[in-house]
Design a protein around this motif. Structure first.
Motif, short mmCIF file in Angstrom:
data_model
loop_
_atom_site.label_atom_id
_atom_site.label_comp_id
_atom_site.label_asym_id
_atom_site.label_seq_id
_atom_site.Cartn_x
_atom_site.Cartn_y
_atom_site.Cartn_z
N GLN A 1 -8.70 -33.67 32.40
CA GLN A 1 -9.12 -34.10 31.04
C GLN A 1 -9.21 -34.87 29.59
O GLN A 1 -8.07 -33.23 29.21
N VAL A 2 -8.88 -35.02 29.01
CA VAL A 2 -8.29 -35.33 27.36
C VAL A 2 -9.68 -35.52 26.76
O VAL A 2 -10.26 -36.25 26.95
N GLN A 3 -9.86 -34.96 25.47
CA GLN A 3 -10.80 -34.94 24.21
C GLN A 3 -9.73 -35.73 22.90
O GLN A 3 -8.65 -35.20 22.57
N LEU A 4 -10.39 -36.52 22.81
CA LEU A 4 -9.98 -37.29 21.27
C LEU A 4 -10.75 -37.40 20.21
O LEU A 4 -11.49 -37.91 20.52
N VAL A 5 -10.33 -36.55 19.19
CA VAL A 5 -12.01 -36.81 17.49
C VAL A 5 -11.24 -37.20 17.18
O VAL A 5 -10.50 -36.61 16.08
N GLU A 6 -12.16 -37.98 16.47
CA GLU A 6 -11.47 -38.80 15.04
C GLU A 6 -11.87 -38.51 14.06
O GLU A 6 -13.27 -38.28 14.30
N SER A 7 -11.38 -38.40 12.72
CA SER A 7 -12.15 -38.38 11.73
C SER A 7 -11.56 -39.35 10.52
O SER A 7 -10.77 -39.77 10.80
N GLY A 8 -12.18 -39.43 9.43
CA GLY A 8 -11.99 -40.40 8.54
C GLY A 8 -12.74 -41.88 8.74
O GLY A 8 -13.56 -42.00 9.51
N GLY A 9 -12.58 -42.48 7.67
CA GLY A 9 -13.52 -43.98 7.90
C GLY A 9 -14.25 -44.15 6.70
O GLY A 9 -14.64 -43.20 5.89
N GLY A 10 -14.61 -44.67 6.68
CA GLY A 10 -16.32 -45.64 5.98
C GLY A 10 -15.49 -47.01 5.16
O GLY A 10 -14.61 -47.57 5.36
N LEU A 11 -16.18 -46.82 4.11
CA LEU A 11 -16.28 -47.89 3.10
C LEU A 11 -15.20 -48.51 2.27
O LEU A 11 -15.10 -47.10 1.46
N VAL A 12 -14.27 -49.02 2.36
CA VAL A 12 -13.67 -48.24 0.79
C VAL A 12 -12.74 -49.69 -0.01
O VAL A 12 -13.01 -51.05 0.91
N PRO A 13 -12.82 -49.77 -0.82
CA PRO A 13 -12.69 -51.40 -1.74
C PRO A 13 -10.84 -51.96 -2.07
O PRO A 13 -9.63 -50.34 -1.24
N PRO A 14 -10.66 -53.28 -1.88
CA PRO A 14 -9.61 -54.14 -1.34
C PRO A 14 -8.14 -52.74 -2.12
O PRO A 14 -8.92 -52.84 -3.65
N GLY A 15 -7.33 -52.72 -1.50
CA GLY A 15 -5.89 -52.58 -2.19
C GLY A 15 -6.29 -50.72 -2.73
O GLY A 15 -5.48 -50.12 -2.74
N TYR A 114 -8.43 -42.83 27.78
CA TYR A 114 -8.05 -41.67 27.24
C TYR A 114 -8.48 -42.52 25.73
O TYR A 114 -7.63 -42.34 25.63
N TRP A 115 -9.83 -42.06 24.96
CA TRP A 115 -9.73 -42.74 23.49
C TRP A 115 -10.60 -41.95 22.98
O TRP A 115 -11.32 -41.05 23.37
N GLY A 116 -10.73 -41.81 21.48
CA GLY A 116 -11.25 -41.79 20.64
C GLY A 116 -12.36 -42.36 21.06
O GLY A 116 -12.87 -43.19 21.46
N GLN A 117 -14.06 -41.59 20.37
CA GLN A 117 -14.60 -42.44 20.26
C GLN A 117 -15.02 -43.99 19.02
O GLN A 117 -15.45 -44.66 19.67
#
Length: 125
Positions: A1-15, A114-117
């Motif tokens: 089994q493989v676990q992939l845990v992501e962090s980051g993301g959200g709202l960001v303005p253009p540029g 196997y993919w992150g969430q």
């Protein structure tokens, strides 16, 4: 089994800029590559496009639409991969997924199942 845990993301303005990170654990020694894919609005899960991939050495590849703006960094010792995204555009809005797999002859083959969430990145004013 493989676990992939992501962090980051959200709202960001253009540029703007944003960094996504992913940590892999479990039975990962059989794979030499890690990558980020993204699912654009209206795109099916199976239609995700490659954003960037790297092997355990110095090989990396980028999708045409992000080349020159995004940078993938692989830390093999820590089993992590980070995606620095600069000059973000509204068309970069997507759910981003971390992947583990095989990088061979400048092609990346994600390991099945196997993919992150997934982490949402929204580029908007």
């Amino acid at each position: 089994q493989v676990q992939l845990v992501e962090s980051g993301g959200g709202l960001v303005p253009p540029g703007g800029s944003q960094t996504l990170s992913c940590v892999a654990s479990g039975d990962i020694d059989r794979y030499n590559g890690m990558a980020w894919f993204r699912q654009l609005p209206g795109m099916g899960f199976q239609e995700r496009e490659l954003v960037a991939a790297a092997d355990e050495g110095h090989m990396t590849k980028y999708g045409a639409s992000v080349k020159g703006r995004f940078t993938l960094t692989r830390d093999v010792a820590r089993n992590t991969v980070s995606l620095q995204m600069n000059d973000l555009k509204p068309e970069d809005t997507a759910v981003y997924y971390c992947s583990i797999g095989d990088y061979f002859q400048d092609e990346y083959f994600p390991a099945a199942g196997y993919w992150g969430q997934g982490t949402q990145v929204t580029v908007a004013s």
